[in-house]
Design an enzyme around this catalytic site. Structure first.
Site, PDB file in Angstrom:
ATOM      1  N   CYS A  10     -50.281  -0.823   1.170  1.00  0.00           N
ATOM      2  CA  CYS A  10     -50.546  -1.039   2.594  1.00  0.00           C
ATOM      3  C   CYS A  10     -49.215  -1.275   3.304  1.00  0.00           C
ATOM      4  CB  CYS A  10     -51.550  -2.163   2.833  1.00  0.00           C
ATOM      5  SG  CYS A  10     -50.997  -3.814   2.471  1.00  0.00           S
ATOM      6  N   CYS A  82     -54.583   1.204   4.184  1.00  0.00           N
ATOM      7  CA  CYS A  82     -54.422   1.137   5.632  1.00  0.00           C
ATOM      8  C   CYS A  82     -53.897   2.480   6.135  1.00  0.00           C
ATOM      9  CB  CYS A  82     -53.509  -0.006   6.058  1.00  0.00           C
ATOM     10  SG  CYS A  82     -51.747   0.252   5.815  1.00  0.00           S
ATOM     11  N   CYS A  89     -46.557   7.395   4.055  1.00  0.00           N
ATOM     12  CA  CYS A  89     -46.253   7.691   2.654  1.00  0.00           C
ATOM     13  C   CYS A  89     -46.976   8.983   2.274  1.00  0.00           C
ATOM     14  CB  CYS A  89     -46.695   6.540   1.756  1.00  0.00           C
ATOM     15  SG  CYS A  89     -46.211   6.746   0.028  1.00  0.00           S
TER      16      CYS A  89
END
Length: 150
Positions: A10, A82, A89
């Site tokens: 996250c 999230c 990413c």
């Protein structure tokens, strides 16, 4: 027996990914080796610790970790929890299967402490349910399961 390595990611590794890691440790048995990280490590949120203790899970000894420490590792699963982590990413080397479980950020909740606690509890319970479902249904990946044991 090699365990399936799972990395929960996250934005800050202060709430959602920490909860997911802790629940996979609780429910995953000898099958999984869970980790968590954040795009930018911070501290574990005090309300994360509080709501996990309500479930009988101690967060003692855990700390927030940056994704950078895992860049050379291999994982069976990378699970973003999230939208920011999912967006920022887009590629992670050494991952067999990538999943996205979007949860609201309880740390962004406003209001009284009780209202913020309710946000943390709601997200905690959603994550617990998702982790249990993941553990119970990992067999759907059985055709490649042995390939992502690390």
């Amino acid at each position: 027996m090699n365990k399936i390595k799972v990395l929960f990611l996250c934005s800050r590794n202060s709430a959602r990914s920490q909860m997911a890691e802790a629940f996979l440790r609780k429910y995953g048995g000898d099958e999984f080796e869970p980790y968590s990280a954040g795009l930018e490590a911070s501290e574990i949120h005090p309300l994360t610790i509080k709501v996990m203790e309500e479930k009988g899970i101690s967060m003692d000894g855990l700390c927030s970790k940056s994704l950078d420490i895992y860049l050379n590792d291999r994982f069976g699963f990378l699970i973003t929890v999230c939208s920011k982590a999912e967006k920022e990413c887009p590629f992670f080397p050494g991952v067999s299967i990538r999943l996205h479980w979007p949860f609201d950020d309880p740390a962004a909740a406003q209001g009284s402490e009780e209202e913020r606690l309710e946000s943390f509890r709601k997200v905690r319970d959603q994550i617990e349910k998702k982790v249990i479902d993941f553990v119970e249904n990992t067999d759907k990946y059985s055709n490649i399961k042995d390939n992502f044991r690390m």
